[in-house]
Design an enzyme around this catalytic site. Structure first.
Site, PDB file in Angstrom:
ATOM      1  N   ARG A 178       0.836  -1.202   0.000  1.00 55.20           N
ATOM      2  CA  ARG A 178       0.000   0.000   0.000  1.00 55.20           C
ATOM      3  C   ARG A 178       0.872   1.253   0.000  1.00 55.20           C
ATOM      4  O   ARG A 178       0.496   2.282  -0.537  1.00 55.20           O
ATOM      5  CB  ARG A 178      -0.924  -0.002   1.204  1.00 55.20           C
ATOM      6  CG  ARG A 178      -2.073  -1.006   1.080  1.00 55.20           C
ATOM      7  CD  ARG A 178      -3.051  -0.840   2.216  1.00 55.20           C
ATOM      8  NE  ARG A 178      -4.141  -1.799   2.135  1.00 55.20           N
ATOM      9  CZ  ARG A 178      -4.113  -2.991   2.710  1.00 55.20           C
ATOM     10  NH1 ARG A 178      -3.061  -3.372   3.392  1.00 55.20           N
ATOM     11  NH2 ARG A 178      -5.141  -3.811   2.601  1.00 55.20           N
TER      12      ARG A 178
ATOM     13  N   ASP B 129      -9.907  -4.360   8.549  1.00 57.28           N
ATOM     14  CA  ASP B 129      -9.095  -5.492   9.036  1.00 57.28           C
ATOM     15  C   ASP B 129      -9.734  -6.112  10.282  1.00 57.28           C
ATOM     16  O   ASP B 129      -9.723  -7.325  10.457  1.00 57.28           O
ATOM     17  CB  ASP B 129      -7.678  -4.997   9.357  1.00 57.28           C
ATOM     18  CG  ASP B 129      -7.092  -4.232   8.186  1.00 57.28           C
ATOM     19  OD1 ASP B 129      -6.586  -4.862   7.262  1.00 57.28           O
ATOM     20  OD2 ASP B 129      -7.212  -2.985   8.191  1.00 57.28           O
TER      21      ASP B 129
ATOM     22  N   ARG C 175     -12.529  -8.173   9.099  1.00 59.73           N
ATOM     23  CA  ARG C 175     -12.028  -9.431   8.508  1.00 59.73           C
ATOM     24  C   ARG C 175     -11.623 -10.407   9.605  1.00 59.73           C
ATOM     25  O   ARG C 175     -11.903 -11.604   9.524  1.00 59.73           O
ATOM     26  CB  ARG C 175     -10.815  -9.127   7.610  1.00 59.73           C
ATOM     27  CG  ARG C 175     -11.196  -8.523   6.282  1.00 59.73           C
ATOM     28  CD  ARG C 175      -9.963  -8.115   5.473  1.00 59.73           C
ATOM     29  NE  ARG C 175     -10.365  -7.680   4.138  1.00 59.73           N
ATOM     30  CZ  ARG C 175      -9.712  -6.759   3.429  1.00 59.73           C
ATOM     31  NH1 ARG C 175      -8.627  -6.182   3.913  1.00 59.73           N
ATOM     32  NH2 ARG C 175     -10.140  -6.426   2.225  1.00 59.73           N
TER      33      ARG C 175
ATOM     34  N   HIS D 231      -3.200   0.250   8.434  1.00 61.04           N
ATOM     35  CA  HIS D 231      -4.016  -0.565   7.526  1.00 61.04           C
ATOM     36  C   HIS D 231      -3.039  -1.017   6.445  1.00 61.04           C
ATOM     37  O   HIS D 231      -2.880  -0.378   5.404  1.00 61.04           O
ATOM     38  CB  HIS D 231      -5.159   0.270   6.924  1.00 61.04           C
ATOM     39  CG  HIS D 231      -5.875  -0.457   5.806  1.00 61.04           C
ATOM     40  ND1 HIS D 231      -6.523  -1.655   5.987  1.00 61.04           N
ATOM     41  CD2 HIS D 231      -6.024  -0.143   4.493  1.00 61.04           C
ATOM     42  CE1 HIS D 231      -7.051  -2.046   4.836  1.00 61.04           C
ATOM     43  NE2 HIS D 231      -6.749  -1.152   3.915  1.00 61.04           N
TER      44      HIS D 231
HETATM   45  N1  LIG Z   1      -9.043   1.782   3.144  1.00 58.30           N
HETATM   46  C1  LIG Z   1      -9.425   0.595   2.716  1.00 58.30           C
HETATM   47  O1  LIG Z   1      -9.709  -0.290   3.545  1.00 58.30           O
HETATM   48  C2  LIG Z   1      -9.497   0.335   1.247  1.00 58.30           C
HETATM   49  C3  LIG Z   1     -10.104  -0.827   0.748  1.00 58.30           C
HETATM   50  C4  LIG Z   1     -10.157  -0.997  -0.628  1.00 58.30           C
HETATM   51  C5  LIG Z   1      -9.581  -0.062  -1.482  1.00 58.30           C
HETATM   52  N2  LIG Z   1      -8.985   1.045  -0.956  1.00 58.30           N
HETATM   53  C6  LIG Z   1      -8.359   2.070  -1.792  1.00 58.30           C
HETATM   54  O2  LIG Z   1      -9.365   2.902  -2.364  1.00 58.30           O
HETATM   55  C7  LIG Z   1      -8.805   3.559  -3.504  1.00 58.30           C
HETATM   56  C8  LIG Z   1      -9.766   3.463  -4.664  1.00 58.30           C
HETATM   57  O3  LIG Z   1      -9.817   2.113  -5.121  1.00 58.30           O
HETATM   58  P1  LIG Z   1     -10.692   1.702  -6.383  1.00 58.30           P
HETATM   59  O4  LIG Z   1     -10.576   0.216  -6.501  1.00 58.30           O
HETATM   60  O5  LIG Z   1     -12.024   2.327  -6.286  1.00 58.30           O
HETATM   61  O6  LIG Z   1      -9.859   2.410  -7.547  1.00 58.30           O
HETATM   62  P2  LIG Z   1     -10.442   2.822  -8.978  1.00 58.30           P
HETATM   63  O7  LIG Z   1      -9.244   3.050  -9.838  1.00 58.30           O
HETATM   64  O8  LIG Z   1     -11.478   1.860  -9.414  1.00 58.30           O
HETATM   65  O9  LIG Z   1     -11.170   4.209  -8.699  1.00 58.30           O
HETATM   66  C9  LIG Z   1     -10.502   5.379  -8.358  1.00 58.30           C
HETATM   67  C10 LIG Z   1     -11.306   6.505  -8.935  1.00 58.30           C
HETATM   68  O10 LIG Z   1     -10.721   7.743  -8.507  1.00 58.30           O
HETATM   69  C11 LIG Z   1     -10.855   8.665  -9.579  1.00 58.30           C
HETATM   70  N3  LIG Z   1      -9.921   9.775  -9.360  1.00 58.30           N
HETATM   71  C12 LIG Z   1      -8.570   9.786  -9.491  1.00 58.30           C
HETATM   72  N4  LIG Z   1      -8.089  11.002  -9.183  1.00 58.30           N
HETATM   73  C13 LIG Z   1      -9.157  11.772  -8.835  1.00 58.30           C
HETATM   74  C14 LIG Z   1      -9.318  13.126  -8.414  1.00 58.30           C
HETATM   75  N5  LIG Z   1      -8.242  13.940  -8.289  1.00 58.30           N
HETATM   76  N6  LIG Z   1     -10.554  13.583  -8.154  1.00 58.30           N
HETATM   77  C15 LIG Z   1     -11.635  12.770  -8.291  1.00 58.30           C
HETATM   78  N7  LIG Z   1     -11.547  11.475  -8.699  1.00 58.30           N
HETATM   79  C16 LIG Z   1     -10.330  10.990  -8.957  1.00 58.30           C
HETATM   80  C17 LIG Z   1     -10.574   7.829 -10.818  1.00 58.30           C
HETATM   81  O11 LIG Z   1     -11.046   8.457 -11.999  1.00 58.30           O
HETATM   82  C18 LIG Z   1     -11.323   6.541 -10.469  1.00 58.30           C
HETATM   83  O12 LIG Z   1     -12.664   6.560 -10.921  1.00 58.30           O
HETATM   84  C19 LIG Z   1      -7.462   2.856  -3.776  1.00 58.30           C
HETATM   85  O13 LIG Z   1      -6.399   3.645  -3.271  1.00 58.30           O
HETATM   86  C20 LIG Z   1      -7.572   1.581  -2.982  1.00 58.30           C
HETATM   87  O14 LIG Z   1      -6.303   1.046  -2.615  1.00 58.30           O
HETATM   88  C21 LIG Z   1      -8.950   1.267   0.379  1.00 58.30           C
END
Ligand SMILES: NC(=O)c1ccc[n+]([C@@H]2O[C@H](COP(=O)([O-])OP(=O)(O)OC[C@H]3O[C@@H](n4cnc5c(N)ncnc54)[C@H](O)[C@@H]3O)[C@@H](O)[C@H]2O)c1
Length: 302
Positions: free
Chosen positions: A85, A143, A146, A170
């Site tokens: 990450r 987590d 999970r 995380h």
């Molecule tokens: N915290 C957690 O427990 C957890 C769990 C799952 C995923 N995530 C994280 O969430 C994030 C998103 O994951 P995802 O699978 O949805 O990715 P994704 O690529 O499907 O979606 C990301 C979206 O963000 C948009 N984006 C990028 N820059 C932007 C900006 N400046 N303004 C507005 N929109 C913008 C993109 O166009 C895209 O639609 C990732 O960093 C992922 O690692 C976190």
């Protein structure tokens, strides 16, 4: 509740769908740097709302987010298979900085979901200038969920009856707190048949869960969507649930100047009260190491 979601990819759309399905949101504003995607998702979600409690869904500009009770940030890019990450850090920190600047003076709750969530919570806190209790990361909420699921499955008990927190980053350095875990009021380690030797493997299965899922389907979305929707519901209803969320720590467990997950009481004003977790010596040392991993990651940004 009026809620904003920035970033309508796998995660943002799952949060939106979980919120609408639960009927907790009256107005939902969605934003994406790809404006067509935000518009398309808003239309699609609005059509689904014909089956649900009435809610208004629309694509929105960043300035409109200031009218929301809470804004969730799921914008940025996702992890690649075998990528830590923290490898995501540089790209997503630039996004968090830009969004924090756009949300300066905001009155509600900011919830960071994008990874690496702990360091980005810190970046968002600094860029937005909001008080630390109002800038949360979902942190180890997922987590912990999970782990409760895995232990519940192992003991054939509902995961809701398992109280076992995962604290810290995380990410890879997270700490599963087995020493004070309880199941229905009974110490986990006193549970008939509980095998302490199996704890490290259980902790690793949670630690690596996201990688296992990403290797198979390219993203994780359903569980984080549900976790974030419930976090919003509990916080905005001022339920004061104790949740493992990330925020700037100011002394609990000996931690300062780092955004990391500890148990905190979460209400409408955010994560106002951080609790002192019960840890054994090994868990405390692991939590300190986890905080150090996050501090070093953040120093790499400055
Ligand atoms: N915290 C957690 O427990 C957890 C769990 C799952 C995923 N995530 C994280 O969430 C994030 C998103 O994951 P995802 O699978 O949805 O990715 P994704 O690529 O499907 O979606 C990301 C979206 O963000 C948009 N984006 C990028 N820059 C932007 C900006 N400046 N303004 C507005 N929109 C913008 C993109 O166009 C895209 O639609 C990732 O960093 C992922 O690692 C976190």
């Amino acid at each position: 509740m009026k809620i904003g979601i920035i970033g309508m990819g796998w995660v943002g759309t799952s949060i939106a769908s979980a919120l609408l399905t639960r009927g907790e949101v009256r107005e939902l504003y969605v934003n994406d740097i790809r404006s067509g995607v935000a518009e398309g998702e808003a239309m699609d979600l609005a059509h689904a709302s014909a089956f649900l409690r009435a809610a208004h869904v629309q694509a929105a500009e960043l300035e409109q987010m200031h009218a929301c009770d809470a804004v969730v940030i799921a914008a940025g890019r996702n992890g690649k298979p075998n990528e830590s990450r923290l490898d995501l850090l540089r790209d997503n920190a630039a996004v968090a900085r830009q969004l924090g600047a756009a949300l300066r003076g905001y009155h509600g709750l900011l919830i960071m979901v994008t990874n690496p969530v702990d360091v980005l919570t810190h970046v968002l806190l600094e860029a937005s200038g909001l008080p630390p209790e109002r800038v949360l990361g979902t942190g180890t909420l997922l987590d912990t969920a999970r782990m409760r699921h895995r232990v519940g499955e192992t003991l054939h008990v509902a995961s809701q009856s398992v109280h076992l927190n995962v604290l810290g980053e995380h990410g890879d350095s997270q700490v599963a707190v087995f020493s004070s875990a309880r199941v229905g009021g009974v110490s986990l380690r006193g549970w008939p048949g509980w095998d302490r030797a199996a704890e490290p493997a259980l902790a690793d299965s949670v630690r690596w869960a996201a990688r296992e899922i990403i290797a198979r389907k390219g993203a994780t979305n359903h569980a984080i969507g549900m976790a974030t929707a419930y976090l919003l519901k509990w916080a905005l209803a001022d339920e004061r649930r104790v949740l493992t969320v990330s925020r700037l720590q100011q002394g609990a467990a000996g931690l300062r100047d780092v955004c990391i997950s500890l148990p905190a009481i979460v209400g409408r004003r955010g994560a106002c009260e951080v609790l002192e977790p019960e840890l054994d010596d090994a868990e405390r040392a692991a939590l300190m190491r986890s905080a150090q991993v996050l501090r070093e990651a953040r120093y790499k940004l400055v």
